[in-house]
Scaffold this active site. Structure first.
Site, mmCIF file in Angstrom:
data_model
loop_
_atom_site.group_PDB
_atom_site.id
_atom_site.type_symbol
_atom_site.label_atom_id
_atom_site.label_comp_id
_atom_site.label_asym_id
_atom_site.label_seq_id
_atom_site.Cartn_x
_atom_site.Cartn_y
_atom_site.Cartn_z
ATOM 1 C CG LEU A 69 -1.978 -1.053 1.371
ATOM 2 C CD1 LEU A 69 -2.733 -0.887 2.689
ATOM 3 C CD2 LEU A 69 -2.948 -1.014 0.208
ATOM 4 C CG ASP A 70 0.793 4.074 -3.186
ATOM 5 O OD1 ASP A 70 1.597 3.166 -3.466
ATOM 6 O OD2 ASP A 70 0.063 4.631 -4.026
ATOM 7 C CG PHE A 71 3.746 7.470 3.279
ATOM 8 C CD1 PHE A 71 3.820 6.984 4.574
ATOM 9 C CD2 PHE A 71 3.747 8.833 3.096
ATOM 10 C CE1 PHE A 71 3.893 7.841 5.662
ATOM 11 C CE2 PHE A 71 3.824 9.706 4.163
ATOM 12 C CZ PHE A 71 3.891 9.200 5.457
ATOM 13 C CB THR A 73 -2.969 3.899 0.411
ATOM 14 O OG1 THR A 73 -2.759 4.638 -0.786
ATOM 15 C CG2 THR A 73 -4.234 3.063 0.278
ATOM 16 N NE ARG A 180 -1.337 8.354 -5.301
ATOM 17 C CZ ARG A 180 -0.130 8.562 -4.786
ATOM 18 N NH1 ARG A 180 0.616 7.546 -4.380
ATOM 19 N NH2 ARG A 180 0.350 9.795 -4.695
#
Length: 310
Positions: A69-71, A73, A180
């Site tokens: 998961l992105d930072f 998110t 995104r």
């Protein structure tokens, strides 16, 4: 429930735990970084604080994140506690049998209530944008690969006075920053996405993207986890819903039912392929036996002829 407060070592919320897996509700203000095990502001540090046994080097080297998961998110993040468990989960991700669904708030009012976002995504090689991904056809886009995302509108409303749409996103592929980039590509960037709004959207405390649902069809028992909904007026009073199209619960149920039906069809197709292959093998065996029998018969006749001649 996820709040607007910053993360701490004590704020880790465990959604599921077994001998092989832990699923946590990752905070929006904490990163995943396997190279920074002892850095305080990581999921690893939170897990080590919550489960001291994982601080043992012989244990945490078997520790594997099943996905990323992105930072910025938040939401469901699965961790395998041993290599065998990681391998089982990896196969599910590789075979694309995992179901993931994300909640997001996007800028503007999305007119088409359900749609498939189909944009190939590649690495951005343009100066100053090498940390970004981009859609095929844009300047500097290298090695684009096919990507699809299902988008379903849940609600329309206002966030801090600006029009926004609350959506459920289901990635059908797993490209970096896919959700995104896809939302930005249709002109509805995710609220708080500083990167893909080109630095314009910096007024919110977080990016409004949350991993709501994770289903991994492990054997003998599948893993199914929901990380709730952090985009509620009770959590963030700046969000003011105005019109609801469908409920989150009903939408997720329909999504899972559709996935079950698709999996059933896939299994049926595999069984049918296996049946056809077995029939081919059987026919080849029978043909080989017939050919061998004919060869033996002819050889027998030759022996009899030679014997009669003697």
């Amino acid at each position: 429930m996820m709040t607007s407060e910053s993360a701490s070592l004590e704020s880790l919320r465990v959604l599921f735990q077994s001998d092989d897996y832990i699923v946590v509700d990752k905070h929006w203000d904490i990163r995943i970084d396997s190279k920074m095990w002892y850095e305080k502001h990581t999921v690893q540090a939170q897990l080590r604080h919550r489960f001291p046994q994982l601080a043992d080097p012989s244990t945490y080297y078997g520790f594997r994140f099943c996905h990323q998961l992105d930072f910025s998110t938040s939401g469901a993040l699965c961790v395998a506690l041993n290599k065998a468990a990681a391998g089982r989960a990896y196969r599910c991700f590789k075979d694309r049998t995992v179901t993931k669904a994300y909640l997001a708030m996007v800028r503007g009012l999305v007119e088409k209530e359900t749609q498939t976002l189909d944009f190939s995504i590649g690495k951005n090689s343009s100066e100053g944008k090498t940390h970004m991904m981009c859609i095929e056809g844009t300047e500097g886009c290298e090695n684009p690969k096919p990507c699809q995302t299902e988008l379903m509108v849940l609600e329309y409303g206002l966030y801090d006075g600006d029009p926004v749409t609350k959506v459920l996103l289901q990635p059908l592929t797993g490209r970096t920053h896919q959700l995104r980039v896809h939302c930005s590509a249709i002109g509805h960037p995710i609220v708080g996405d500083f990167t893909y709004s080109l630095g314009v959207d910096d007024s919110t405390y977080r990016m409004m993207l949350h991993a709501h649902l994770l289903h991994i069809p492990l054997e003998p028992e599948p893993l199914l986890v929901s990380a709730g909904d952090p985009f509620l007026p009770a959590v963030d009073p700046k969000w003011l819903p105005q019109r609801s199209l469908r409920t989150l619960t009903a939408t997720v149920e329909a999504l899972l039912e559709h996935r079950v039906e698709e999996d059933r069809k896939i299994k049926e197709e595999k069984r049918e392929r296996a049946r056809r292959e077995e029939e081919k093998r059987k026919r080849r065996r029978e043909q080989r036996i017939e050919e061998e029998s004919e060869e033996q018969r002819m050889q027998c006749q030759q022996w009899l002829s030679e014997w009669a001649g003697d």
